[in-house]
Design an enzyme around this catalytic site. Structure first.
Site, PDB file in Angstrom:
ATOM      1  N   TYR A  77       1.208  -6.174  -6.382  1.00 13.93           N
ATOM      2  CA  TYR A  77       0.974  -7.529  -5.975  1.00 13.93           C
ATOM      3  C   TYR A  77       1.661  -8.758  -6.725  1.00 13.93           C
ATOM      4  CZ  TYR A  77      -3.463  -6.355  -4.325  1.00 13.93           C
ATOM      5  OH  TYR A  77      -4.192  -5.387  -3.580  1.00 13.93           O
ATOM      6  N   SER A  92      11.801   0.861   0.851  1.00 13.86           N
ATOM      7  CA  SER A  92      11.170   2.080   1.179  1.00 13.86           C
ATOM      8  C   SER A  92      10.500   0.802   3.063  1.00 13.86           C
ATOM      9  CB  SER A  92       9.992   2.244   0.912  1.00 13.86           C
ATOM     10  OG  SER A  92      10.833   3.506  -0.161  1.00 13.86           O
ATOM     11  N   CYS A 105      -3.220  -0.291   2.984  1.00 17.35           N
ATOM     12  CA  CYS A 105      -2.681  -0.671   4.649  1.00 17.35           C
ATOM     13  C   CYS A 105      -2.151  -0.073   5.036  1.00 17.35           C
ATOM     14  CB  CYS A 105      -1.970  -2.100   4.455  1.00 17.35           C
ATOM     15  SG  CYS A 105      -0.585  -2.606   5.431  1.00 17.35           S
ATOM     16  N   HIS A 139       7.557  -4.386   2.178  1.00 19.84           N
ATOM     17  CA  HIS A 139       5.920  -5.280   1.546  1.00 19.84           C
ATOM     18  C   HIS A 139       6.456  -5.875   0.161  1.00 19.84           C
ATOM     19  CE1 HIS A 139       4.007  -2.878   5.333  1.00 19.84           C
ATOM     20  NE2 HIS A 139       3.134  -3.132   4.797  1.00 19.84           N
ATOM     21  N   ASP A 140       7.326  -5.339   0.035  1.00 15.99           N
ATOM     22  CA  ASP A 140       6.851  -6.679  -2.071  1.00 15.99           C
ATOM     23  C   ASP A 140       6.568  -7.743  -1.168  1.00 15.99           C
ATOM     24  OD1 ASP A 140       8.479  -5.966  -4.767  1.00 15.99           O
ATOM     25  OD2 ASP A 140       8.118  -7.866  -3.719  1.00 15.99           O
ATOM     26  N   ALA A 161       5.656   4.701   0.479  1.00 14.25           N
ATOM     27  CA  ALA A 161       5.361   5.052  -0.514  1.00 14.25           C
ATOM     28  C   ALA A 161       6.674   5.125  -1.563  1.00 14.25           C
ATOM     29  CB  ALA A 161       5.318   6.926   0.147  1.00 14.25           C
ATOM     30  N   GLY A 162       7.256   4.727  -1.497  1.00 15.02           N
ATOM     31  CA  GLY A 162       8.825   4.476  -1.875  1.00 15.02           C
ATOM     32  C   GLY A 162       8.447   2.475  -2.819  1.00 15.02           C
ATOM     33  N   LEU A 189       1.038  -4.872 -10.817  1.00 15.30           N
ATOM     34  CA  LEU A 189       2.685  -5.122 -10.290  1.00 15.30           C
ATOM     35  C   LEU A 189       2.544  -5.448  -8.940  1.00 15.30           C
ATOM     36  CD1 LEU A 189       5.598  -5.108 -10.983  1.00 15.30           C
ATOM     37  CD2 LEU A 189       5.283  -2.564 -11.017  1.00 15.30           C
TER      38      LEU A 189
HETATM   39  C1  FAD Z   1      -0.013  -6.061   4.475  1.00 14.36           C
HETATM   40  C2  FAD Z   1      -0.092  -5.186   2.144  1.00 14.36           C
HETATM   41  C3  FAD Z   1      -0.989  -4.976   2.180  1.00 14.36           C
HETATM   42  C4  FAD Z   1      -1.364  -3.974   0.584  1.00 14.36           C
HETATM   43  N1  FAD Z   1      -2.024  -3.157   0.411  1.00 14.36           N
HETATM   44  C5  FAD Z   1      -2.285  -2.608  -1.101  1.00 14.36           C
HETATM   45  C6  FAD Z   1      -3.060  -2.096  -1.644  1.00 14.36           C
HETATM   46  O1  FAD Z   1      -3.692  -1.559  -0.744  1.00 14.36           O
HETATM   47  N2  FAD Z   1      -2.666  -1.209  -2.934  1.00 14.36           N
HETATM   48  C7  FAD Z   1      -2.093  -1.862  -3.924  1.00 14.36           C
HETATM   49  O2  FAD Z   1      -1.461  -1.041  -4.920  1.00 14.36           O
HETATM   50  N3  FAD Z   1      -0.666  -2.079  -3.019  1.00 14.36           N
HETATM   51  C8  FAD Z   1      -0.704  -2.533  -1.772  1.00 14.36           C
HETATM   52  N4  FAD Z   1      -0.128  -3.999  -1.631  1.00 14.36           N
HETATM   53  C9  FAD Z   1       1.428  -3.935  -2.338  1.00 14.36           C
HETATM   54  C10 FAD Z   1       2.725  -2.910  -2.073  1.00 14.36           C
HETATM   55  O3  FAD Z   1       1.848  -1.479  -2.800  1.00 14.36           O
HETATM   56  C11 FAD Z   1       3.439  -3.244  -2.778  1.00 14.36           C
HETATM   57  O4  FAD Z   1       3.700  -4.086  -2.401  1.00 14.36           O
HETATM   58  C12 FAD Z   1       4.722  -1.916  -2.884  1.00 14.36           C
HETATM   59  O5  FAD Z   1       5.339  -2.063  -3.337  1.00 14.36           O
HETATM   60  C13 FAD Z   1       5.097  -2.001  -1.245  1.00 14.36           C
HETATM   61  O6  FAD Z   1       6.116  -0.971  -1.083  1.00 14.36           O
HETATM   62  P1  FAD Z   1       7.133  -1.167  -0.143  1.00 14.36           P
HETATM   63  O7  FAD Z   1       8.012   0.920  -0.214  1.00 14.36           O
HETATM   64  O8  FAD Z   1       6.488  -1.155   0.760  1.00 14.36           O
HETATM   65  O9  FAD Z   1       7.884  -2.150  -0.262  1.00 14.36           O
HETATM   66  P2  FAD Z   1       9.581  -2.528  -0.582  1.00 14.36           P
HETATM   67  O10 FAD Z   1       9.479  -4.091  -0.481  1.00 14.36           O
HETATM   68  O11 FAD Z   1      10.033  -1.785   0.096  1.00 14.36           O
HETATM   69  O12 FAD Z   1       9.757  -2.231  -2.316  1.00 14.36           O
HETATM   70  C14 FAD Z   1       8.963  -2.598  -3.339  1.00 14.36           C
HETATM   71  C15 FAD Z   1       9.863  -2.379  -4.806  1.00 14.36           C
HETATM   72  O13 FAD Z   1      10.002  -0.378  -4.504  1.00 14.36           O
HETATM   73  C16 FAD Z   1      11.511  -1.275  -4.812  1.00 14.36           C
HETATM   74  N5  FAD Z   1      11.652   0.128  -3.867  1.00 14.36           N
HETATM   75  C17 FAD Z   1      11.354   0.362  -2.823  1.00 14.36           C
HETATM   76  N6  FAD Z   1      11.149   2.291  -2.571  1.00 14.36           N
HETATM   77  C18 FAD Z   1      12.377   2.334  -3.557  1.00 14.36           C
HETATM   78  C19 FAD Z   1      12.844   3.903  -3.168  1.00 14.36           C
HETATM   79  N7  FAD Z   1      12.809   4.624  -2.836  1.00 14.36           N
HETATM   80  N8  FAD Z   1      13.682   3.906  -5.240  1.00 14.36           N
HETATM   81  C20 FAD Z   1      13.381   3.355  -5.842  1.00 14.36           C
HETATM   82  N9  FAD Z   1      12.780   1.361  -5.834  1.00 14.36           N
HETATM   83  C21 FAD Z   1      11.678   1.095  -4.651  1.00 14.36           C
HETATM   84  C22 FAD Z   1      11.743  -2.137  -4.387  1.00 14.36           C
HETATM   85  O14 FAD Z   1      13.088  -2.449  -4.664  1.00 14.36           O
HETATM   86  C23 FAD Z   1      10.825  -3.047  -4.224  1.00 14.36           C
HETATM   87  O15 FAD Z   1      11.178  -4.196  -6.025  1.00 14.36           O
HETATM   88  C24 FAD Z   1      -0.304  -4.489  -0.405  1.00 14.36           C
HETATM   89  C25 FAD Z   1       0.713  -5.261  -0.054  1.00 14.36           C
HETATM   90  C26 FAD Z   1       1.022  -5.513   1.609  1.00 14.36           C
HETATM   91  C27 FAD Z   1       1.424  -7.140   1.611  1.00 14.36           C
END
Ligand code: FAD
Ligand code: NAG
Ligand code: NAG
Ligand code: NAG
Ligand code: NAG
Ligand code: NAG
Ligand code: NAG
Length: 531
Positions: A473, A109, A174, A112-113, A179-180, A471
């Site tokens: 992080y 999504s 950030c 940011h993983d 949201a995913g 989780l």
């Molecule tokens: C710069 C930065 C700032 C951050 N700040 C915070 C913060 O303030 N608070 C906090 O709680 N966390 C924070 N995080 C951590 C962040 O919440 C997690 O990395 C989160 O998983 C990112 O979601 P994403 O959709 O961007 O990532 P993605 O890399 O797209 O997904 C993360 C995980 O979820 C799975 N996934 C994604 N989309 C779906 C979907 N639609 N259905 C099922 N599975 C899915 C992926 O396969 C992967 O396992 C931060 C991370 C970074 C890099």
């Protein structure tokens, strides 16, 4: 960054108009060709949104939603193809055809993983990219919104503010986080002491399951609906959208950011912060951040206290004067602004930045390499130990910490209400961030080693049996000591306990019911019971 981003957007737009042409399907037995033929049967338009390495834009699309250079190197494993989902049928077709032809998928999504699990795998894989699934539909009458999984947190906040300056949503800082993944892992931010986590405010969801069915809360049932609110992405299905409950915010909030040096008594302030930050009024959230800075002749650790109060300056000063006078906050440290502007302040944007920045933030690729780890602290760390931690920080230089206080609403919610178990009893969450700019595997190993030894050093001061971890992080160091000689359940017992404590059993139970063949999987997914 800006010109690059325009170039990127142009490229992406171009590609959307000029979709993949490499699919003149010839009879072939490659898994990808089989997948593509199957997909064309399910959804013709899906083929217009497939990008293979033959496509000029493949790398651009691949790297746009990545936020850690560690996983974008030329040597990092690349997907067979990326499918950019623009319709529910694209998601359904991808799941059914990947399953039929034995190809692993990675769901992305916001990308940011912290270990890149949404776009890197060690077996042949496809990326199901949800970034274009990005609408946010606010219904202010019911104080709810439907948020698609590719929507960023910035877009969630921005769209709420378009309807009301008296509503907000508790989620991360950030704006480019998706949201995913974020909600799947809990989701916390500066409203957590007042309103809990993102998952504490999710009331419905739409998900595509392993059989390609679109389910909502009612049709998926309460077990699965429980599991997806904190049990982690990539284990149970593909989230299409979430229905969230908006939370009230005051017309103005007060924010502050004050810096204190350990050479000037900050250790005492930090000690008191440990004791008091989880007991403060729940309208107040004060984060402590630690980093090494250069002074004229030496290095020191600078502590930044960043705070937000749901209210105005006067009552904030009075509150702190009573409960945390050591901080020494004064009027001139404080800024009042609408909640929506505070979301940019927390992202370090200058005061007065137009809120459009929340939706215009460049999505990536982000330069620089990083590694995150996390810990929970249940007892204040003694002052002498704090001093030795500062000394180690100064010695290794590349580790920063962020300490986030719990308490308030976080203590009121039972640990079994969602898969996220770290509630009452935790003073604060530590995030460790090691970052570097040098390319190459040698540099990477040096910094990963620094990160690991810092974490080892912290052992006596943090939770144990299990040593809990957050989780979101995500950290592949925990749990994977000798993967060659243990079952996936043995490994899950290690990382699963740290992330979920006693909720692990229910997660495994749900997984076994909804995906017994373990189609949705990654290095730290929830395994089904062996059957
Ligand atoms: C710069 C930065 C700032 C951050 N700040 C915070 C913060 O303030 N608070 C906090 O709680 N966390 C924070 N995080 C951590 C962040 O919440 C997690 O990395 C989160 O998983 C990112 O979601 P994403 O959709 O961007 O990532 P993605 O890399 O797209 O997904 C993360 C995980 O979820 C799975 N996934 C994604 N989309 C779906 C979907 N639609 N259905 C099922 N599975 C899915 C992926 O396969 C992967 O396992 C931060 C991370 C970074 C890099
Ligand atoms: C596509 O669908 C048709 C009709 O349902 C079927 O006969 C054919 O085998 C399918 N092809 C693939 C590759 O799935
Ligand atoms: C401090 O200065 C040294 C050289 O004087 C430099 O290598 C280092 O990167 C600086 N550290 C920080 C945190 O700015
Ligand atoms: C803080 O409290 C003390 C007494 O406890 C009082 O004398 C002082 O004026 C207060 N300061 C502010 C800024 O409210
Ligand atoms: C808040 O954002 C609005 C809209 O972008 C802007 O007009 C206003 O100046 C901002 N206020 C502050 C205090 O940042
Ligand atoms: C890793 O760190 C340990 C302890 O600080 C050190 O002894 C070792 O040499 C380091 N290894 C590498 C590869 O940097
Ligand atoms: C694997 O573990 C078993 C039991 O713990 C042990 O007997 C065996 O030697 C191990 N094998 C390897 C290759 O480490």
């Amino acid at each position: 960054m800006a010109p690059f981003f325009i170039l990127l957007s142009t490229l992406v737009t171009f590609l959307i108009l000029q979709p993949a042409s490499s699919l003149d399907a010839k009879p072939s037995s490659s898994p990808l060709q089989n997948f593509l033929q199957c997909l064309s049967n399910h959804s013709n338009s899906a083929l217009n949104n497939i990008y293979t390495p033959n496509n000029n834009a493949f790398l651009t699309i691949l790297n746009t939603q990545t936020h850690n250079h560690r996983f974008t190197a030329a040597t990092a494993p690349k997907p067979l193809a990326i499918l950019v989902a623009r319709d529910e049928s694209h998601v359904q077709g991808t799941i059914l055809c990947a399953k039929l032809h034995g190809i692993q998928i990675r769901i992305r999504s916001g990308g940011h993983d912290t270990e890149g699990l949404s776009y890197v795998s060690d077996v042949p894989f496809l990326i199901l990219d949800m970034f274009a699934f990005d609408s946010v539909l606010v219904d202010i009458g019911t104080q709810t919104a439907w948020v698609q999984s590719g929507a960023t947190l910035g877009a969630v906040y921005y769209n709420i503010a378009k309807h009301s300056n008296l509503h907000g949503f508790p989620a991360g800082v950030c704006p480019t986080v998706g949201a995913g993944g974020h909600f799947s892992g809990g989701g916390y931010g500066n409203l957590m002491r007042k309103h809990g986590l993102s998952v504490d405010n999710i009331i419905d969801a739409k998900l595509v399951d392993v059989n390609g069915r679109i389910l909502d809360r009612k049709s998926m049932g309460e077990d699965l609906f429980w599991a997806i609110r904190g049990g982690g992405g990539g284990s149970f299905g593909v989230i299409l959208s979430w229905q969230i409950r908006l939370v009230p915010v005051t017309p103005k909030v007060t924010v502050f950011r004050v810096k204190r040096d350990i050479q000037n008594g900050a250790t005492d302030v930090v000690y008191k912060w440990q004791v008091i930050s989880s007991k403060l009024h729940e309208d107040l959230f004060v984060r402590a951040m630690f980093e090494v800075v250069n002074r004229t002749n030496s290095k020191t650790v600078e502590v930044t206290f960043v705070g937000m109060f749901l209210g105005q300056t006067e009552p904030l000063i009075r509150l702190l004067n009573q409960s945390f006078p050591e901080l020494g906050l004064v009027h001139s440290d404080c800024n009042e602004m609408p909640w929506i502007n505070s979301t940019l302040y927390w992202f370090n944007s200058p005061i007065g930045t137009p809120i459009e920045a929340l939706v215009n933030a460049p999505r990536g690729p982000t330069p620089g390499y990083f590694k995150t780890m996390s810990d929970y602290v249940k007892q204040p760390i003694p002052k002498e130990s704090l001093e030795s931690i500062w000394n180690l920080m100064i010695k290794v230089e590349h580790v920063k910490m962020e300490w986030n206080p719990y308490g308030g609403k976080m203590y009121e919610i039972p640990p079994t209400q969602t898969p996220f178990p770290h509630r009452s009893g935790n003073l604060f969450l530590i995030e460790y961030l090691t970052s570097w700019g040098e390319d190459g595997i040698d540099a990477t190993n040096v910094y990963l080693n620094i990160s690991r030894s810092f974490y080892e050093y912290m052992t006596p001061y943090v939770s144990h049996s299990p040593r809990e971890a957050f989780l979101n992080y995500r950290d592949l160091n925990i749990g994977a000591n000798n993967p060659s000689n243990v079952t996936r359940m043995d490994i899950a017992q290690i990382y699963g306990r740290k992330y979920f404590r006693d909720n692990l059993e229910r997660l495994v139970y749900v997984k076994s019911k909804v995906d017994p063949e373990n189609f949705f999987r990654h290095e730290q997914s929830i395994p089904p019971l062996l059957h």
